[in-house]
Scaffold this active site. Structure first.
Site, short mmCIF file in Angstrom:
data_model
loop_
_atom_site.label_atom_id
_atom_site.label_comp_id
_atom_site.label_asym_id
_atom_site.label_seq_id
_atom_site.Cartn_x
_atom_site.Cartn_y
_atom_site.Cartn_z
CB SER A 142 -0.92 0.00 1.22
OG SER A 142 -0.14 -0.05 2.42
CG ASP B 107 5.05 -6.77 11.10
OD1 ASP B 107 6.21 -7.20 11.26
OD2 ASP B 107 4.71 -6.08 10.12
N PRO C 10 10.55 -1.48 14.86
CG PRO C 10 12.79 -1.10 15.37
CD PRO C 10 11.85 -2.19 14.97
CG ASN D 90 4.92 -1.78 11.77
OD1 ASN D 90 4.89 -1.09 10.76
ND2 ASN D 90 4.86 -3.11 11.73
CG ASP E 156 1.64 -2.37 8.90
OD1 ASP E 156 0.61 -3.03 8.63
OD2 ASP E 156 2.66 -2.38 8.19
#
Length: 368
Positions: free
Chosen positions: A110, A222, A225, A227, A243
């Site tokens: 995206s 997930d 760093p 995120n 995210d």
């Protein structure tokens, strides 16, 4: 091999499995998986009424970070930026409500745009699934999965979502708060050493946000760093977790196959440095996998590098599973012994020996 396992295999890319004896249901799965992968490479058919638009941005060839066109050199690694043109489609209601003014970030799946809301008269962030993935249902479902999760997660340390939907051309989108800040991975590139006080302040907020998600039955899966967004507020740094595209739910076994289909094998590469041993082995996960990933992040913030780095992805995964970490204080002598013990406990190979929850981790950090 059970039929459920075969279905997961076909979705992951298997196509040479001999079907003996003949099974109509198994054959339909094989055909459906092949069609889904094939259709993903076909060009998107866009209605004539929808205009293809483009916006210029500058991108660092080293870290792939997007910047405004007024910036010519990457502030993180000093590399000269390369100008790129990002093409996008804006069907209704996006073209009716928003004006796209810049690119904030991008990934394989995206692009995140900076937008102006015409009615509210405020700046927001718009995340659009790239057109090249619109006919790949695994990407579409993963994107929709993230939007659905964010709609129900309302916490000060989790990015706030304003709108989630599908445009008139079938393009999923998420509208979020615009954060005037930087990702933790960008900050790490420019910061030689985090003070212990700053480290604790940031980690406590991550724990509180992720702990809230756990209380809602959601595991991030997930944490890294990239995120973590950090916004400066006077003398205080406010943390936002972003995210949730590969997030999972704390669910019964019958839902596990659906979660596996949302995270296909090729998507491991971006997160191997922060994956728990049980995640590397493909085992069923619970909230303690996020504790381990946060432990990897904590180790990196304090020392400047993750605890396990191999020459390739498989070697890195093997290190998570089998190798002991280099003691934290051996990498940085001024780390208090009590903090070293906390970080080491987050990185226990056996989940049973690991710090059990984000709440427990917050309590231990507060005692420092």
């Amino acid at each position: 091999v059970s039929l459920d396992n075969k279905e997961s295999g076909f979705d992951a890319g298997a196509d040479d499995y001999p079907i003996k004896p003949f099974n109509l249901k198994e054959l339909s799965w094989r055909m459906r998986a092949w069609l889904r992968r094939s259709l993903g490479s076909f060009p998107l058919v866009v209605p004539a009424s929808v205009e293809r638009q483009e916006i210029r941005t500058r991108v660092c060839p080293q870290c792939d970070t997007a910047f405004d066109t007024t910036i010519t050199v990457c502030p993180d690694d000093r590399s000269p930026l390369v100008e790129e043109v990002v093409e996008f489609l804006a069907g209704e209601p996006l073209s009716e409500n928003y004006v796209i003014s810049g690119v904030l970030g991008r990934s394989v799946m995206s692009t995140v745009f900076k937008v102006w809301h015409k009615t509210r008269r405020c700046v927001l962030a718009l995340k659009l699934l790239d057109c090249s993935h619109l006919k790949d249902q695994s990407y579409v479902r993963r994107f929709e999965h993230e939007g659905a999760l964010l709609k129900k997660l309302k916490h000060g340390n989790i990015i706030n979502i304003h709108e989630f939907g599908v445009s008139s051309i079938g393009q999923p989108y998420i509208v979020m708060d615009f954060i005037e800040g930087k990702s933790l991975d960008r900050i790490l590139k420019r910061t030689e050493k985090f003070s212990i006080q700053r480290f604790v302040q940031i980690c406590k907020q991550i724990c509180e946000g992720v702990g809230y998600a756990h209380s809602c039955g959601v595991i991030h899966r997930d944490l890294k760093p990239a995120n973590i967004l950090i916004e400066k507020r006077a003398q205080f740094e406010h943390v936002y977790i972003v995210d949730f595209g590969v997030a999972g739910t704390l669910v019964a076994d019958e839902d596990a196959s659906e979660q596996l289909r949302l995270t296909r094998s090729g998507e491991i590469f971006g997160t191997a440095l922060y994956m728990s041993p049980e995640q590397c082995l493909g085992r069923r996960l619970d909230s303690r996998c996020d504790v381990y990933s946060l432990g990897c992040l904590m180790y990196e913030v304090l020392t400047g590098q993750p605890p396990f780095i191999g020459r390739n992805v498989l070697e890195t995964l093997n290190k998570h599973i089998n190798e002991a970490i280099v003691p934290l204080r051996q990498q940085r002598a001024d780390v208090p012994e009590a903090l070293e013990k906390i970080v080491h406990r987050t990185l226990e190979k056996d989940p049973q020996r690991r710090i059990s929850s984000m709440n427990e981790l917050v309590h231990l950090l507060e005692k420092l």
